[in-house]
Motif scaffolding. Sequence first.
Motif, short mmCIF file in Angstrom:
data_model
loop_
_atom_site.label_atom_id
_atom_site.label_comp_id
_atom_site.label_asym_id
_atom_site.label_seq_id
_atom_site.Cartn_x
_atom_site.Cartn_y
_atom_site.Cartn_z
N LEU A 499 -15.93 75.95 92.72
CA LEU A 499 -16.86 77.06 92.84
C LEU A 499 -17.58 77.11 94.18
O LEU A 499 -18.23 78.12 94.48
N TRP A 500 -17.43 76.06 94.99
CA TRP A 500 -18.18 76.04 96.25
C TRP A 500 -17.29 75.71 97.45
O TRP A 500 -17.14 76.52 98.37
N LEU A 501 -16.66 74.53 97.44
CA LEU A 501 -15.89 74.11 98.61
C LEU A 501 -14.67 75.00 98.85
O LEU A 501 -14.38 75.36 99.99
N GLU A 502 -13.95 75.34 97.78
CA GLU A 502 -12.78 76.20 97.96
C GLU A 502 -13.15 77.57 98.52
O GLU A 502 -12.31 78.22 99.16
N ARG A 503 -14.36 77.97 98.32
CA ARG A 503 -14.81 79.30 98.75
C ARG A 503 -15.53 79.26 100.10
O ARG A 503 -16.17 80.24 100.49
N GLY A 504 -15.41 78.14 100.80
CA GLY A 504 -15.97 78.06 102.15
C GLY A 504 -17.33 77.44 102.25
O GLY A 504 -17.91 77.38 103.35
N GLY A 505 -17.88 76.96 101.12
CA GLY A 505 -19.19 76.34 101.16
C GLY A 505 -19.15 74.94 101.73
O GLY A 505 -18.12 74.26 101.71
N VAL A 506 -20.28 74.50 102.25
CA VAL A 506 -20.48 73.13 102.75
C VAL A 506 -21.35 72.40 101.73
O VAL A 506 -22.36 72.93 101.26
N TYR A 507 -20.95 71.17 101.40
CA TYR A 507 -21.68 70.39 100.40
C TYR A 507 -22.25 69.15 101.07
O TYR A 507 -21.53 68.41 101.75
N VAL A 508 -23.56 68.91 100.87
CA VAL A 508 -24.26 67.82 101.56
C VAL A 508 -25.02 66.97 100.54
O VAL A 508 -25.74 67.50 99.68
N VAL A 509 -24.87 65.66 100.65
CA VAL A 509 -25.61 64.71 99.80
C VAL A 509 -26.43 63.80 100.70
O VAL A 509 -25.87 63.12 101.57
N ALA A 510 -27.75 63.79 100.49
CA ALA A 510 -28.65 62.99 101.33
C ALA A 510 -29.04 61.72 100.60
O ALA A 510 -29.39 61.73 99.43
N ASN A 511 -29.01 60.59 101.31
CA ASN A 511 -29.35 59.29 100.74
C ASN A 511 -30.76 58.90 101.16
O ASN A 511 -30.99 57.97 101.93
N ILE A 512 -31.72 59.63 100.62
CA ILE A 512 -33.12 59.50 101.01
C ILE A 512 -33.77 58.29 100.36
O ILE A 512 -33.25 57.70 99.42
N ARG A 513 -34.94 57.91 100.88
CA ARG A 513 -35.66 56.79 100.31
C ARG A 513 -36.10 57.09 98.88
O ARG A 513 -36.14 58.24 98.46
N GLY A 514 -36.43 56.04 98.17
CA GLY A 514 -36.71 56.17 96.75
C GLY A 514 -35.52 55.76 95.91
O GLY A 514 -35.66 55.35 94.76
N GLY A 515 -34.32 55.87 96.48
CA GLY A 515 -33.11 55.44 95.81
C GLY A 515 -32.83 53.97 96.06
O GLY A 515 -33.69 53.24 96.57
N GLY A 516 -31.62 53.53 95.69
CA GLY A 516 -31.28 52.13 95.85
C GLY A 516 -30.21 51.86 96.87
O GLY A 516 -29.64 50.77 96.90
N GLU A 517 -29.93 52.85 97.73
CA GLU A 517 -28.81 52.72 98.65
C GLU A 517 -28.92 51.52 99.60
O GLU A 517 -27.90 50.98 100.03
N PHE A 518 -30.13 51.11 99.93
CA PHE A 518 -30.32 49.96 100.82
C PHE A 518 -31.22 48.90 100.18
O PHE A 518 -31.92 48.16 100.87
N GLY A 519 -31.18 48.82 98.85
CA GLY A 519 -31.87 47.75 98.16
C GLY A 519 -33.31 48.07 97.78
O GLY A 519 -33.79 49.20 97.93
N PRO A 520 -34.04 47.06 97.26
CA PRO A 520 -35.40 47.26 96.74
C PRO A 520 -36.37 47.86 97.76
O PRO A 520 -37.22 48.67 97.38
N ALA A 521 -36.26 47.48 99.03
CA ALA A 521 -37.21 47.98 100.03
C ALA A 521 -37.04 49.48 100.23
O ALA A 521 -38.03 50.20 100.49
N TRP A 522 -35.82 49.97 100.14
CA TRP A 522 -35.54 51.42 100.30
C TRP A 522 -36.21 52.19 99.17
O TRP A 522 -36.76 53.28 99.37
#
Length: 705
Positions: A499-522
């Motif tokens: 519904l998005w990429l095939e129709r020319g859309g750009v999809y972006v996922v941000a790895n912002i703080r509050g998550g666990g991407e870089f461990g407990p300190a992140w």
Amino acid sequence: MRLGRWILTCAASALVMAGAASHGVAQTDGMGKDASFLNDIHGAKALAWVRAQNHHTTSTLEKDKRYQGFYKNTLSVLQASDRLAMPEILGGDIWNFWQDAHHPHGLWRMTSRSSYLTKQPKWQTRLDVDALAAKEHMNWVFEGADCLAPEDEHCLVTLSNGGEDANTLREFNTKTGQFVPNGFVFSRSKQTAAWVDQDTILLARDWDGKGTTLTPSGYPFVVKKMVRGGPEGQAVELYRGEKSDMIVSPMVLTDGDGHKLVIIQRNVTFFETHYAVVEGDKLRWLAVPAKSEIHGLLKGRLVLSVQEDWHPQGLPVVPAGSLVSIDPAAPESGVEVIFTPGPSQSIDEVGVTKNTVLVSLFDNVRGRAMRFTEMQPGRPWNGEALDLPDMTSIHIVTTDHASDTAYLSVEGYLEPQQLWLVDETTAPRKVKAAPARFNTAGLTTEQFWAKSTDGTRIPYFVVHRKNMKLNGANPTLLTAYGGFQVSYTPTYAPEIGKLWLERGGVYVVANIRGGGEFGPAWHEAGRKSGRQNVYDDFAAVGQDLVSRKITTPRHLGIRGRSNGGLLAGVQMVQHPDMWNAVIIGVPLLDMEHFETMSAGASWADEYGSMSVPAEAAFLKKISPVQHLKAEVTYPTPFIFTATSDDRVGPVHARRFAARLEALGKPFFYYEDIEGGHSGTVNAPEVAHERALEAVYLSHRLMDAH
């Protein structure tokens, strides 16, 4: 599983669902003067308002000629017969829960290990949830089963009505494929159970139906021992936590060598936990960090991760984020560090087999997996990196305590899900792969970094056409989560692709703080009053997309669910000029009152509390409902929620929409009358909601204005 993850993703009580209605606040919640009736979740007047809003949204968006195509395309991938049947190892066999067009409620089925590896496994249906729902006139949702190891013959099947967190537990025999006559049955409640033996269960629930044994979060804090055939109403209380706790629950661990540990887990807050080993009728509390998570038992030793620096007496410090093995009889005297992630790494999931510990982790948000073996007690563990595809997410699907067999899933934004088999004799090998659900020709994935307000570098993924022109005109959808140490990583999403990429859309996922991407300190950097970092990080990624000329605010939209829904609501209020589309799903939005709404009290350790002056000041500063202003022009949002969501509750979304309505601001609102916090509960309903979103995004970001 971390109890926090359990609360974010699975079951718990009706009392709490009704609780929002008992905290009705009229004008101070930011709604219109006459909108306090929306607090009565199932009230006739409130549901009439919901149906009117639903009608406006559906009648407007379904008129678009693209809607039917969006709906059919989404439904076809959700119900595809060649989807991967994800395995669970039980009693030496492979079990799977399967839903399709003919079985929307689903089948719980099993096959042999050898049959599972064939192209067409010979499945045996053990529980037909559709037939059960029809027979009992209930909208049953299957939410898994807890089975008595090692035979896994006696199980407690978890059934939820319509997807709410409250559930019913029923004893099921996997050999006969039947519910056990006169077996254990525990009626609807927020509850957790654990098998001690075939005739004994530990259970935490609402014991009197009046909520006296529930915490302010709506979770149980009293554990009792249930004995088969015992006198009705004579359950023996094993442990009573404090009313101020978040939740108390039982846990039973076993390993492949016959060891067993019965544990009481007391969550004082969302992130602080105390563990006690049950020895007869007595409890022995373990001297481990409050911020820790137990993953399993291996050769009689506990495997756990620590989310804060640990200083065991007389031993070197164990850094936060480490995975360790301890002797439960003497936790501090025999600590063995299995693995400590580096600065760019964090542990995601941990699985225990008979002789090994499997770890899925992130390295600069790219999936990795390792297998650890204890070569000799007291000596360093041997770690082996598993050879798996890059730029993906790797998840531990199931492990076997009786052998070293495990299944891992691998997927990326453009790579359909694969299933890899790990065992004791060979290198990991791909045994199954889902077919492509959308055309990836000409698409690529890149990772970029933005600089946040305080200078912190924030990674994000961009999925786009290889020939994308950097002219600022690309329709772009940005999403993130940013909370509870939950990582947002590469996922194959057919509906985004179709519904998005095939129709020319750009999809972006941000790895912002509050998550666990870089461990407990992140995570810690985005907790409580530090949460503005989360919102600044997200805005920085949006600004970076514009600076790179990938898009402009005219073509930039955002989407978030649950805690991510709060993120989207804050972004709409703090940066109304940065986005032209805002999708806000099953959200928290009234942060001045969230602690008294549904299970909100359980999240004070993440968001802060109105009872703490400094934290209250911050919550008032960022609460989206209260900061909507008549003089500001906002992007028209698409808000969706579910009536039976007894975790976040629909009142947040209702208050936000009512406030927009009172200010004369345009919005779309859709509330699924039956779905729980996961939203819609079957494929047609999911397809319907996703198709509405796709039309909305097309109008806002793709169509000419």
